[in-house]
Motif scaffolding. Sequence first.
Motif, PDB file in Angstrom:
ATOM      1  N   LEU A  65       3.791 -13.740   3.317  1.00  0.00           N
ATOM      2  CA  LEU A  65       4.780 -14.952   3.547  1.00  0.00           C
ATOM      3  C   LEU A  65       3.938 -16.203   2.954  1.00  0.00           C
ATOM      4  CD1 LEU A  65       7.080 -16.384   5.034  1.00  0.00           C
ATOM      5  CD2 LEU A  65       5.477 -16.606   7.060  1.00  0.00           C
ATOM      6  N   ALA A  66       4.926 -17.057   2.274  1.00  0.00           N
ATOM      7  CA  ALA A  66       4.422 -18.348   1.832  1.00  0.00           C
ATOM      8  C   ALA A  66       5.549 -19.157   1.964  1.00  0.00           C
ATOM      9  CB  ALA A  66       4.418 -18.065   0.176  1.00  0.00           C
ATOM     10  N   ARG A  67       5.228 -20.525   2.346  1.00  0.00           N
ATOM     11  CA  ARG A  67       6.332 -21.390   2.834  1.00  0.00           C
ATOM     12  C   ARG A  67       5.797 -22.925   2.333  1.00  0.00           C
ATOM     13  NH1 ARG A  67       4.675 -19.943   8.554  1.00  0.00           N
ATOM     14  NH2 ARG A  67       2.807 -21.161   8.974  1.00  0.00           N
ATOM     15  N   ASN A  68       6.728 -23.827   2.262  1.00  0.00           N
ATOM     16  CA  ASN A  68       6.334 -25.284   1.772  1.00  0.00           C
ATOM     17  C   ASN A  68       6.043 -26.206   3.100  1.00  0.00           C
ATOM     18  OD1 ASN A  68       8.855 -25.558   2.602  1.00  0.00           O
ATOM     19  ND2 ASN A  68       9.387 -27.084   1.087  1.00  0.00           N
ATOM     20  N   ASP A  69       6.480 -25.592   4.425  1.00  0.00           N
ATOM     21  CA  ASP A  69       6.518 -26.666   5.413  1.00  0.00           C
ATOM     22  C   ASP A  69       5.099 -26.200   6.001  1.00  0.00           C
ATOM     23  OD1 ASP A  69       6.816 -28.421   7.367  1.00  0.00           O
ATOM     24  OD2 ASP A  69       8.424 -26.921   8.430  1.00  0.00           O
ATOM     25  N   GLU A  70       4.061 -26.989   6.437  1.00  0.00           N
ATOM     26  CA  GLU A  70       2.916 -26.756   6.988  1.00  0.00           C
ATOM     27  C   GLU A  70       2.833 -27.484   8.403  1.00  0.00           C
ATOM     28  OE1 GLU A  70      -1.827 -26.483   6.268  1.00  0.00           O
ATOM     29  OE2 GLU A  70      -0.516 -27.893   4.808  1.00  0.00           O
ATOM     30  N   ASP A  71       3.862 -28.254   8.934  1.00  0.00           N
ATOM     31  CA  ASP A  71       3.786 -29.019   9.754  1.00  0.00           C
ATOM     32  C   ASP A  71       3.970 -28.075  11.223  1.00  0.00           C
ATOM     33  OD1 ASP A  71       4.017 -31.226   8.405  1.00  0.00           O
ATOM     34  OD2 ASP A  71       6.103 -31.280   8.472  1.00  0.00           O
ATOM     35  N   GLY A  72       2.904 -28.580  12.145  1.00  0.00           N
ATOM     36  CA  GLY A  72       2.949 -27.684  13.281  1.00  0.00           C
ATOM     37  C   GLY A  72       2.302 -26.366  13.016  1.00  0.00           C
ATOM     38  N   SER A  73       1.953 -25.978  11.989  1.00  0.00           N
ATOM     39  CA  SER A  73       1.222 -24.785  11.735  1.00  0.00           C
ATOM     40  C   SER A  73      -0.294 -24.653  11.535  1.00  0.00           C
ATOM     41  CB  SER A  73       1.741 -23.827  10.602  1.00  0.00           C
ATOM     42  OG  SER A  73       1.031 -22.896  10.381  1.00  0.00           O
ATOM     43  N   ARG A  74      -0.951 -23.738  12.316  1.00  0.00           N
ATOM     44  CA  ARG A  74      -2.612 -23.690  12.502  1.00  0.00           C
ATOM     45  C   ARG A  74      -2.920 -22.789  11.416  1.00  0.00           C
ATOM     46  NH1 ARG A  74      -3.726 -22.146  18.281  1.00  0.00           N
ATOM     47  NH2 ARG A  74      -1.938 -20.912  18.008  1.00  0.00           N
ATOM     48  N   ARG A  75      -1.897 -22.173  10.881  1.00  0.00           N
ATOM     49  CA  ARG A  75      -2.400 -21.056   9.882  1.00  0.00           C
ATOM     50  C   ARG A  75      -2.047 -21.311   8.387  1.00  0.00           C
ATOM     51  NH1 ARG A  75      -1.563 -18.673  14.436  1.00  0.00           N
ATOM     52  NH2 ARG A  75      -2.867 -17.076  15.298  1.00  0.00           N
ATOM     53  N   GLY A  76      -1.687 -22.507   8.113  1.00  0.00           N
ATOM     54  CA  GLY A  76      -1.196 -23.101   6.652  1.00  0.00           C
ATOM     55  C   GLY A  76       0.153 -22.534   6.140  1.00  0.00           C
ATOM     56  N   ARG A  77       0.010 -22.323   4.909  1.00  0.00           N
ATOM     57  CA  ARG A  77       1.306 -22.079   3.981  1.00  0.00           C
ATOM     58  C   ARG A  77       1.430 -20.885   3.641  1.00  0.00           C
ATOM     59  NH1 ARG A  77       3.303 -27.232   1.580  1.00  0.00           N
ATOM     60  NH2 ARG A  77       2.206 -28.809   2.502  1.00  0.00           N
ATOM     61  N   VAL A  78       0.421 -20.066   3.422  1.00  0.00           N
ATOM     62  CA  VAL A  78       0.416 -18.622   2.762  1.00  0.00           C
ATOM     63  C   VAL A  78      -0.299 -17.639   3.931  1.00  0.00           C
ATOM     64  CG1 VAL A  78      -0.549 -17.249   0.918  1.00  0.00           C
ATOM     65  CG2 VAL A  78       0.329 -19.505   0.392  1.00  0.00           C
ATOM     66  N   GLY A  79       0.282 -16.568   4.011  1.00  0.00           N
ATOM     67  CA  GLY A  79      -0.492 -15.728   4.816  1.00  0.00           C
ATOM     68  C   GLY A  79       0.029 -14.387   4.769  1.00  0.00           C
ATOM     69  N   VAL A  80      -0.520 -13.289   5.674  1.00  0.00           N
ATOM     70  CA  VAL A  80      -0.221 -12.035   5.854  1.00  0.00           C
ATOM     71  C   VAL A  80       0.377 -11.628   6.932  1.00  0.00           C
ATOM     72  CG1 VAL A  80      -1.220  -9.478   5.731  1.00  0.00           C
ATOM     73  CG2 VAL A  80      -2.085 -11.165   4.302  1.00  0.00           C
ATOM     74  N   VAL A  81       1.548 -11.228   6.973  1.00  0.00           N
ATOM     75  CA  VAL A  81       2.410 -10.941   8.221  1.00  0.00           C
ATOM     76  C   VAL A  81       2.087  -9.672   8.760  1.00  0.00           C
ATOM     77  CG1 VAL A  81       4.745 -10.893   9.070  1.00  0.00           C
ATOM     78  CG2 VAL A  81       4.393 -12.356   7.262  1.00  0.00           C
ATOM     79  N   GLU A  82       1.970  -8.510   7.878  1.00  0.00           N
ATOM     80  CA  GLU A  82       1.656  -7.287   8.137  1.00  0.00           C
ATOM     81  C   GLU A  82       0.522  -6.545   7.215  1.00  0.00           C
ATOM     82  OE1 GLU A  82       4.868  -4.996  10.825  1.00  0.00           O
ATOM     83  OE2 GLU A  82       5.400  -5.317   8.992  1.00  0.00           O
ATOM     84  N   ALA A  83      -0.218  -5.891   7.506  1.00  0.00           N
ATOM     85  CA  ALA A  83      -0.905  -5.014   6.392  1.00  0.00           C
ATOM     86  C   ALA A  83      -1.308  -3.806   7.212  1.00  0.00           C
ATOM     87  CB  ALA A  83      -2.006  -5.946   5.946  1.00  0.00           C
ATOM     88  N   PHE A  84      -1.016  -2.866   6.605  1.00  0.00           N
ATOM     89  CA  PHE A  84      -1.534  -1.501   7.316  1.00  0.00           C
ATOM     90  C   PHE A  84      -1.364  -0.305   6.513  1.00  0.00           C
ATOM     91  CE2 PHE A  84       3.103  -1.767   8.530  1.00  0.00           C
ATOM     92  CZ  PHE A  84       3.440  -0.310   7.993  1.00  0.00           C
ATOM     93  N   VAL A  85      -2.408   0.680   7.053  1.00  0.00           N
ATOM     94  CA  VAL A  85      -2.202   2.016   5.996  1.00  0.00           C
ATOM     95  C   VAL A  85      -1.693   3.082   7.197  1.00  0.00           C
ATOM     96  CG1 VAL A  85      -4.094   1.817   4.811  1.00  0.00           C
ATOM     97  CG2 VAL A  85      -4.514   2.522   6.987  1.00  0.00           C
ATOM     98  N   GLU A  86      -0.926   3.995   6.769  1.00  0.00           N
ATOM     99  CA  GLU A  86      -0.399   4.900   7.724  1.00  0.00           C
ATOM    100  C   GLU A  86      -0.608   6.525   7.298  1.00  0.00           C
ATOM    101  OE1 GLU A  86       4.233   5.985   8.674  1.00  0.00           O
ATOM    102  OE2 GLU A  86       3.850   4.501   7.131  1.00  0.00           O
ATOM    103  N   ALA A  87      -0.739   7.265   8.105  1.00  0.00           N
ATOM    104  CA  ALA A  87      -0.780   8.898   8.059  1.00  0.00           C
ATOM    105  C   ALA A  87       0.159   9.527   9.001  1.00  0.00           C
ATOM    106  CB  ALA A  87      -2.435   9.222   8.215  1.00  0.00           C
ATOM    107  N   ASN A  88       0.542  10.672   8.327  1.00  0.00           N
ATOM    108  CA  ASN A  88       1.989  11.264   8.889  1.00  0.00           C
ATOM    109  C   ASN A  88       1.232  12.811   8.866  1.00  0.00           C
ATOM    110  OD1 ASN A  88       3.806   9.299   9.838  1.00  0.00           O
ATOM    111  ND2 ASN A  88       3.949   9.329   7.403  1.00  0.00           N
ATOM    112  N   ALA A  89       1.230  13.590  10.048  1.00  0.00           N
ATOM    113  CA  ALA A  89       1.145  14.940  10.055  1.00  0.00           C
ATOM    114  C   ALA A  89       2.189  15.551  10.801  1.00  0.00           C
ATOM    115  CB  ALA A  89      -0.488  15.286  10.739  1.00  0.00           C
ATOM    116  N   ASN A  90       2.694  16.914  10.276  1.00  0.00           N
ATOM    117  CA  ASN A  90       3.670  17.697  11.139  1.00  0.00           C
ATOM    118  C   ASN A  90       3.000  18.858  11.584  1.00  0.00           C
ATOM    119  OD1 ASN A  90       5.834  15.805  10.723  1.00  0.00           O
ATOM    120  ND2 ASN A  90       6.237  16.688   8.622  1.00  0.00           N
ATOM    121  N   PHE A  91       3.313  19.032  12.841  1.00  0.00           N
ATOM    122  CA  PHE A  91       2.880  20.302  13.622  1.00  0.00           C
ATOM    123  C   PHE A  91       4.024  21.118  14.000  1.00  0.00           C
ATOM    124  CE2 PHE A  91      -0.379  17.068  14.145  1.00  0.00           C
ATOM    125  CZ  PHE A  91      -1.335  17.653  13.257  1.00  0.00           C
ATOM    126  N   GLY A  92       4.817  22.116  13.230  1.00  0.00           N
ATOM    127  CA  GLY A  92       5.932  22.584  13.592  1.00  0.00           C
ATOM    128  C   GLY A  92       6.964  21.582  13.727  1.00  0.00           C
TER     129      GLY A  92
END
Length: 112
Positions: A65-92
């Motif tokens: 996420l990137a935004r031009n409005d930093e007012d009231g934000s403690r985290r700034g203008r650019v950031g990572v909303v979600e980041a994950f790795v995923e593994a799926n396994a089927n057992f029957g």
Amino acid sequence: MLLITMLAAVSAHAADSLQWNGFALLRPQTPAVFPPLDDDSLAAQVHVGVDWRPAPAYGAHVHLLARNDEDGSRRGRVGVVEAFVEANANFGTDRLRVLAGAFFLPTSRENI
């Protein structure tokens, strides 16, 4: 050695396994009275999502996420909303899904 073999197999299908998506939001704002020089007339946001799924059994996701409005934000203008790795396994008829990283939890059992 297993990791090298897996990466070699994945690189052959890299173009098919990578998906980009996103959107941009631009809207007018009411000018602020205080401080007097803070006159951003437009609020803008850009969301970018990248999904990498080289095989049905595993994958990764990043939402930026990137935004031009930093007012009231403690985290700034650019950031990572979600980041994950995923593994799926089927057992029957059962399925096991493992997520690791920063992500939003499902809101209900029906929301998979």
